[in-house]
Design a protein around this motif. Sequence first.
Motif, PDB file in Angstrom:
ATOM      1  N   ALA A 104     -51.616   7.674  -3.074  1.00  0.00           N
ATOM      2  CA  ALA A 104     -52.406   8.650  -2.315  1.00  0.00           C
ATOM      3  C   ALA A 104     -51.695   9.999  -2.285  1.00  0.00           C
ATOM      4  O   ALA A 104     -52.338  11.051  -2.382  1.00  0.00           O
ATOM      5  CB  ALA A 104     -52.656   8.145  -0.900  1.00  0.00           C
ATOM      6  N   LEU A 105     -50.385   9.967  -2.174  1.00  0.00           N
ATOM      7  CA  LEU A 105     -49.603  11.204  -2.162  1.00  0.00           C
ATOM      8  C   LEU A 105     -49.759  11.944  -3.494  1.00  0.00           C
ATOM      9  O   LEU A 105     -50.006  13.152  -3.507  1.00  0.00           O
ATOM     10  CB  LEU A 105     -48.134  10.862  -1.899  1.00  0.00           C
ATOM     11  N   GLU A 106     -49.697  11.224  -4.580  1.00  0.00           N
ATOM     12  CA  GLU A 106     -49.849  11.828  -5.901  1.00  0.00           C
ATOM     13  C   GLU A 106     -51.258  12.423  -6.075  1.00  0.00           C
ATOM     14  O   GLU A 106     -51.415  13.536  -6.573  1.00  0.00           O
ATOM     15  CB  GLU A 106     -49.586  10.769  -6.972  1.00  0.00           C
ATOM     16  N   ARG A 107     -52.272  11.679  -5.634  1.00  0.00           N
ATOM     17  CA  ARG A 107     -53.641  12.187  -5.756  1.00  0.00           C
ATOM     18  C   ARG A 107     -53.868  13.383  -4.844  1.00  0.00           C
ATOM     19  O   ARG A 107     -54.556  14.338  -5.216  1.00  0.00           O
ATOM     20  CB  ARG A 107     -54.645  11.075  -5.471  1.00  0.00           C
ATOM     21  N   MET A 108     -53.264  13.375  -3.651  1.00  0.00           N
ATOM     22  CA  MET A 108     -53.394  14.511  -2.728  1.00  0.00           C
ATOM     23  C   MET A 108     -52.735  15.746  -3.339  1.00  0.00           C
ATOM     24  O   MET A 108     -53.277  16.859  -3.236  1.00  0.00           O
ATOM     25  CB  MET A 108     -52.772  14.179  -1.371  1.00  0.00           C
ATOM     26  N   GLU A 109     -51.583  15.570  -3.958  1.00  0.00           N
ATOM     27  CA  GLU A 109     -50.914  16.694  -4.616  1.00  0.00           C
ATOM     28  C   GLU A 109     -51.817  17.297  -5.690  1.00  0.00           C
ATOM     29  O   GLU A 109     -51.959  18.520  -5.781  1.00  0.00           O
ATOM     30  CB  GLU A 109     -49.589  16.246  -5.229  1.00  0.00           C
ATOM     31  N   GLY A 110     -52.441  16.449  -6.501  1.00  0.00           N
ATOM     32  CA  GLY A 110     -53.354  16.933  -7.534  1.00  0.00           C
ATOM     33  C   GLY A 110     -54.539  17.667  -6.935  1.00  0.00           C
ATOM     34  O   GLY A 110     -54.935  18.741  -7.405  1.00  0.00           O
TER      35      GLY A 110
END
Length: 121
Positions: free
Chosen positions: A100-106
Motif C-alpha cells: 500500500a505504501l508503494e502504491r500510495m507513493e506512485g
Amino acid sequence: MTIETESAKNTLARTAENLIRVRGLRTEVFPSDIFDEHAWNMMLRLFVAQANDHAMSESELFTATGTPPGVGQRWLAHLVADGQIEPHADGGTIALTPSALERMEGFLRDASATHQTDGPT
C-alpha cells in the motif's frame, strides 16, 4: 518507505498533506456526509505519519481524520482484510503495508505531476 531520497519523501508527504487540506476545504463548502471517505482519509494520514517516521495509534488516527471510533474500527478491519494496513492489536499502532505504501507513493507522484505543484506559491 521505498522512496530513495529524503527530498523525494518530503515532497510526497507535502503532496499528501495538501490533499488532506484540499479535502478539508471541500468539507467547509459542501456537507461532509456527501463525501465521507474514511478509509482514504486514514490512508493519507498514515502515509504522512510514516513519511515523518511517526507511529500512529488507532485513537490518534481517528482524531486526525475525524472518524468516530466505531466507524473507524470497521474501516480498519476492511483495510486489514484488503491488505492496505498491517494487522494490529486494537488500540495499537497502525501502518500501511509495504504494498500500500508503494502504491500510495506512485499515486502521490502522479497527483503531484498532475497538479504541477506541491503547494501554494
